[in-house]
Design a protein around this motif. Structure first.
Motif, PDB file in Angstrom:
ATOM      1  N   ILE A 132       0.885  -1.292   0.077  1.00 46.64           N
ATOM      2  CA  ILE A 132      -0.060  -0.014  -0.029  1.00 46.64           C
ATOM      3  C   ILE A 132       0.861   1.234   0.107  1.00 46.64           C
ATOM      4  O   ILE A 132       1.573   1.448   0.802  1.00 46.64           O
ATOM      5  CB  ILE A 132      -0.850   0.067   1.209  1.00 46.64           C
ATOM      6  CG1 ILE A 132      -1.934  -1.385   1.080  1.00 46.64           C
ATOM      7  CG2 ILE A 132      -1.804   1.201   1.136  1.00 46.64           C
ATOM      8  CD1 ILE A 132      -2.578  -1.523   2.498  1.00 46.64           C
ATOM      9  N   VAL A 133       0.572   2.075  -0.935  1.00 47.93           N
ATOM     10  CA  VAL A 133       1.304   3.620  -1.074  1.00 47.93           C
ATOM     11  C   VAL A 133       0.247   4.394  -0.501  1.00 47.93           C
ATOM     12  O   VAL A 133      -0.656   4.744  -1.146  1.00 47.93           O
ATOM     13  CB  VAL A 133       1.686   4.004  -2.402  1.00 47.93           C
ATOM     14  CG1 VAL A 133       2.156   5.297  -2.471  1.00 47.93           C
ATOM     15  CG2 VAL A 133       2.766   2.707  -2.844  1.00 47.93           C
ATOM     16  N   ILE A 134       0.571   5.209   0.553  1.00 51.88           N
ATOM     17  CA  ILE A 134      -0.622   6.135   1.211  1.00 51.88           C
ATOM     18  C   ILE A 134       0.160   7.458   0.838  1.00 51.88           C
ATOM     19  O   ILE A 134       1.267   7.957   0.896  1.00 51.88           O
ATOM     20  CB  ILE A 134      -0.426   6.141   2.767  1.00 51.88           C
ATOM     21  CG1 ILE A 134      -0.862   4.688   3.233  1.00 51.88           C
ATOM     22  CG2 ILE A 134      -1.328   7.287   3.218  1.00 51.88           C
ATOM     23  CD1 ILE A 134      -0.887   4.485   4.566  1.00 51.88           C
ATOM     24  N   LEU A 135      -0.580   8.180  -0.280  1.00 47.14           N
ATOM     25  CA  LEU A 135      -0.325   9.532  -0.652  1.00 47.14           C
ATOM     26  C   LEU A 135      -1.148  10.792   0.083  1.00 47.14           C
ATOM     27  O   LEU A 135      -1.959  10.621  -0.050  1.00 47.14           O
ATOM     28  CB  LEU A 135      -0.546   9.566  -2.264  1.00 47.14           C
ATOM     29  CG  LEU A 135      -0.311  11.056  -2.846  1.00 47.14           C
ATOM     30  CD1 LEU A 135       1.356  11.153  -2.875  1.00 47.14           C
ATOM     31  CD2 LEU A 135      -0.558  10.669  -4.477  1.00 47.14           C
ATOM     32  N   LEU A 136      -0.205  11.481   0.722  1.00 51.25           N
ATOM     33  CA  LEU A 136      -0.683  12.590   1.635  1.00 51.25           C
ATOM     34  C   LEU A 136      -0.463  14.002   0.756  1.00 51.25           C
ATOM     35  O   LEU A 136       0.528  14.286   0.521  1.00 51.25           O
ATOM     36  CB  LEU A 136      -0.009  12.679   3.141  1.00 51.25           C
ATOM     37  CG  LEU A 136      -0.179  11.411   3.711  1.00 51.25           C
ATOM     38  CD1 LEU A 136       0.362  11.578   5.223  1.00 51.25           C
ATOM     39  CD2 LEU A 136      -1.802  10.846   4.034  1.00 51.25           C
ATOM     40  N   ASP A 137      -1.686  14.886   1.093  1.00 49.55           N
ATOM     41  CA  ASP A 137      -1.901  16.057   0.373  1.00 49.55           C
ATOM     42  C   ASP A 137      -1.203  16.860   1.666  1.00 49.55           C
ATOM     43  O   ASP A 137      -1.597  17.027   2.677  1.00 49.55           O
ATOM     44  CB  ASP A 137      -3.032  16.506   0.237  1.00 49.55           C
ATOM     45  CG  ASP A 137      -3.224  18.017  -0.448  1.00 49.55           C
ATOM     46  OD1 ASP A 137      -2.008  18.590  -0.085  1.00 49.55           O
ATOM     47  OD2 ASP A 137      -4.277  18.444  -1.031  1.00 49.55           O
ATOM     48  N   ALA A 138       0.213  17.686   1.472  1.00 48.81           N
ATOM     49  CA  ALA A 138       0.872  18.469   2.396  1.00 48.81           C
ATOM     50  C   ALA A 138       0.677  20.044   1.686  1.00 48.81           C
ATOM     51  O   ALA A 138       1.846  20.713   1.951  1.00 48.81           O
ATOM     52  CB  ALA A 138       2.184  18.002   2.733  1.00 48.81           C
TER      53      ALA A 138
END
Length: 845
Positions: A132-138
């Motif tokens: 799983i790749v978790i992609l976060l908006d920063a």
């Protein structure tokens, strides 16, 4: 199957693959349809039983729950029965929402509902895993507060991620690798850095502490290269892992670098063929939803809309668990909020617990086919009796997904505290159930919201700051009504409030004042004091109820009135306006004579029957003088200041009553008579004379005037006076003035009366004679009798020497030098002179 289990140790020792003819029953394919089952649930503790009245009650927690009969594996076609108060679903995984609950601070000691026996080792049923790749908006927009709270969106996202990964780390039955990528954290948005994305955590076993360490330093600040970040996320998977590939993107908006992430998602799907992309739209604008949904659609995934913290947790939990194989899914809820519980798996009708799991609200289980009783407990409850429920006769098949929502009849209460800057702070809470006097254990929290679940009812909550702030105070929220399934949030604002304080008179005139502030009903507990000008000012206070004492300080006022404001409520972070009215009446002063002609006058104000002077004002005969004074009774002294005499004519005006309803007009009416006085002698010679008026028969001086050579005019009140006239002209400094009294002089209103003080003279004739009456020359001095003050000094001549002298008694000192005997002869003579008398005095030697 038993043969397989007995063979496991030996086979593991020989490092040979496990082969079993029942292995196929343990594998679950996502394409299989869920079997229809019937579940029954009972509640333990204080919560009503989920089943109908015909179901038996659960025994106390110390006793094993009794199993209720239900259809076994041989009757899979039995229709599904929904339990009262629950939702019994048998839908495939992708159609069933999964919920996760926020972390909840636990009481210091949590009593256990039951004490299950130790579980034997159960081997893992799955050897496959997911990457799983978790992609976060920063990006910079994630640095904004979430909704009306003071919590920033990226901080909330970070804590939610850690909470859910804690659960992932505990799910050893379903091993998953996790990778973490962010975008927008490297440069501010003004830099327009469209390659701002990086991997923070390489693919590997989920380590919540490690992930926290890489997330803590991040600052949400930049632009949103979402398309590039998706493209790079697809490259973060290991090349030859063979595991399911899943991208979970959590964003609050679309791409801001003129790229199309929807096309990127389609390209990823076409090139990899097995990468699923879920998108969670967190606090997004409505126009962004269609663009983000396109990414999930092209990526063969789902779009989740997260408008609240609970929806964010639920969406992330379901997205990250979307590839997990399970055959039993238990969701525990309070209304729409996930409830953290403990699940105990028991054989039907048995007390022995062979498996126990913790759940944040959604639990995915892989169980051997069979029938189970499942005890669901909420041990973190602060209440003395812990809520629990039981599902009886849960039938699990190898190729069946059983999903069950269990609803507890509780309410959800989230507590938080903030300081003056709006930042979250730790707090100590005391909760009391209204009407029962039952106090729950104290709960101390860190600087973040804390949720707990309580039985329906009305509660009072007090809170104190957990830190050592120098300005400690207690906040109380009362009458908090919590219903079944209801979610409430109580925010305790440890923030000061502001009171805008202003003072005005009854005539709406702004006025400066002093103030003192004390806790309501406790005048000794002074908390603030100070002074404000006529514009007023602001006072910063802790939340609470206060009394204010104010005293006017206008220098133009004759008296400083006071007033009180009681029970002024100050609320955290709010401004309260308070207007203090000083009750004043108006006294208007004038002075006239009996012809209504204005006179200049000086007024002295006293409180009724008191000597203390409140104020003194002058009336100049033109503009009315107004005095603003508190209501009451006053005395006035009015002096005719235009009079030339001293003291000035004076009137006493007593018992002047002042009210706030209407002004009181006070006129000093000087109805005077005129007295003209002058001094002269019997020959009509005028000379400077000083006059003093006394009240008849007393020593009380009414007035006096400076010496004048002609008429002295006195404007005085009607009456009878005694007047002393003092001759001042030709008076030497050491001499006492000659005095004439005028007795019983009557002055009448509006009439003029004139009197003269006539100073008559005596004469003394002096000659010196020797033996045989021979005229001789002598030297002499005349003194006032009883005094050494010399009046006359001279010498005799060949004839009489004449001297004028005031009537009175005197003595003479005379000296003669006898040339024949060469001796100086002296003698002393007493002399008395009457009015108009001529005294002849012969000095004989």
């Amino acid at each position: 199957m038993l043969h397989c289990l007995l063979s496991i140790p030996l086979l593991l020792f020989l490092l040979t693959p496990l082969s079993c003819n029942k292995k196929e029953e343990l594998e679950l394919k996502s394409s299989e349809e869920p079997a229809q089952t019937t579940l029954k649930a009972e509640q333990t503790g204080d919560i009503p039983i989920l089943g109908g009245p015909e179901e038996e009650e659960l025994l106390p927690p110390s006793l094993p729950p009794e199993a209720l009969p239900m259809s076994g594996p041989s009757t899979p076609q039995t229709p599904v029965t929904s339990l009262p108060g629950t939702t019994d679903t048998t839908t495939p995984l992708q159609e069933v929402p999964s919920l996760a609950a926020p972390n909840i601070p636990l009481p210091a000691k949590i009593p256990e509902v039951s004490k299950p026996a130790p579980l034997p080792f159960v081997p893992k049923l799955m050897t496959s895993k997911s990457d799983i790749v978790i992609l976060l908006d920063a990006s910079g927009s994630m640095n904004a507060p979430f909704g009306k709270s003071s919590v920033f969106k990226f901080s909330l996202l970070r804590e939610t991620l850690i909470d859910v990964l804690d659960e992932v780390a505990l799910q050893k039955d379903f091993p998953r690798n996790v990778s973490l990528r962010v975008f927008g954290s490297e440069a501010p948005a003004e830099a327009k850095k469209c390659d701002d994305t990086k991997s923070l955590y390489s693919m590997g076993e989920a380590d919540p502490n490690g992930i926290r360490q890489v997330l803590e330093p991040l600052k949400a600040q930049g632009t949103s290269p979402l398309a590039l970040a998706l493209e790079q996320a697809a490259k973060d998977f290991p090349a030859e892992s063979g595991a399911d590939r899943l991208i979970v993107a959590i964003v609050d908006g679309g791409d801001t670098c003129d790229a199309d992430p929807c096309l990127v998602a389609e390209k990823i799907q076409q090139t990899t063929g097995k990468t699923m992309i879920h998108v969670i739209g967190f606090d997004i604008e409505p126009q962004e939803q269609e663009k983000l949904s396109c990414i999930a659609s092209k990526g063969d995934g789902r779009f989740f809309l997260a408008r609240t913290e609970e929806e964010l947790r639920t969406a992330f939990d379901e997205a990250i668990n979307s590839t997990v194989p399970y055959n039993l899914k238990i969701m525990t809820m309070v209304g729409a909020t996930p409830l953290p519980t403990t699940l105990s798996i028991l054989q039907p009708g048995a007390e022995k617990v062979f498996r126990k799991e913790n759940s944040f609200g959604t639990k995915l289980l892989r169980l051997d086919p069979g029938t189970y009783d499942i005890l669901i407990e909420y041990p973190q409850s602060p209440e003395s009796r812990k809520p629990s429920k039981i599902l009886k006769g849960v039938e699990v098949l190898a190729s069946t997904k059983v999903e069950q929502t269990v609803t507890f009849d509780l309410g959800s209460l989230t507590l938080s505290a903030i300081d003056d800057s709006g930042q979250l702070i730790g707090a100590l809470y005391r909760i009391t159930r209204k009407g029962e006097g039952v106090s729950l254990p104290e709960m101390k929290t860190d600087a973040k919201p804390a949720s707990l679940f309580l039985s329906p009812g009305t509660y009072d909550i007090t809170a104190e700051r957990a830190d050592e702030s120098p300005d400690q105070f207690t906040l109380t929220h009362e009458e908090i009504i919590l219903g079944v399934g209801e979610a409430k949030e109580e925010r305790f604002k440890f923030q000061h409030g502001e009171v805008i304080l202003k003072g005005i008179t009854s005539q709406k005139k702004s006025i400066p004042f002093l103030f003192q502030v004390s806790v309501s009903g406790k005048p000794e507990s002074l908390v603030a004091s100070g002074a404000f000008n006529a514009e007023g000012g602001s006072i910063t206070l802790s939340p609470g109820s206060y009394d204010f004492f104010l005293q006017a300080q206008d220098p133009e006022m004759p008296a400083y009135p006071g007033t009180r404001l009681t029970n002024i409520i100050v609320k955290a972070a709010e401004t309260t306006e308070a207007m203090a009215t000083f009750e004043l009446g108006i006294m208007r002063l004038t002075a006239t004579d009996n012809q209504k002609k204005p006179l200049r006058a000086h007024f002295v104000l006293h409180e009724d029957n008191k000597q203390e002077i409140l104020t003194e004002v002058d009336y100049e005969g033109t503009k009315i003088v107004e005095l603003s004074i508190p209501p009451g009774t006053y005395d006035l002294e009015a002096f005719l200041s235009q009079a030339q005499t001293e003291p000035k004519p004076m009137l006493l005006l007593n018992d002047m009553k002042v009210t706030i309803e209407k002004p009181i007009d006070v006129n000093a009416l000087f109805a005077l008579g005129t007295l003209r006085l002058r001094g002269r002698d019997s020959k009509e010679h005028l000379f400077e004379t000083k006059f003093t008026l006394y009240r008849e028969g007393t020593d009380e001086v009414v007035m006096s005037a400076p010496p004048a050579k002609n008429w002295n005019t006195f404007e005085t009140l009607p009456g009878v006076y005694d007047i002393r006239a003092e001759k001042i002209e030709t008076l030497k400094p050491e001499e006492e003035p000659r005095t004439v009294w005028l007795q019983d002089v009557r002055v009448e209103e509006s009439k003029t009366v004139s009197h003269e003080a006539i100073f008559t003279q005596g004469k003394i004739k002096i000659i010196g004679r020797g033996p045989n009456s021979k005229i001789i020359t002598c030297h002499f001095k005349i003194f006032q009798y009883g005094s050494d003050r010399e009046l006359i000094n001279g010498s005799t001549a060949n004839d009489w020497q004449t001297f004028e002298i005031e009537p009175g008694k005197y003595y003479m000192e005379a000296a003669y030098h006898d040339t024949d005997s060469s001796q100086m002869l002296k003698k002393w003579i007493n002399i008395e002179v009457g009015e108009n008398q001529i005294v002849e005095q012969v000095i004989r030697f």
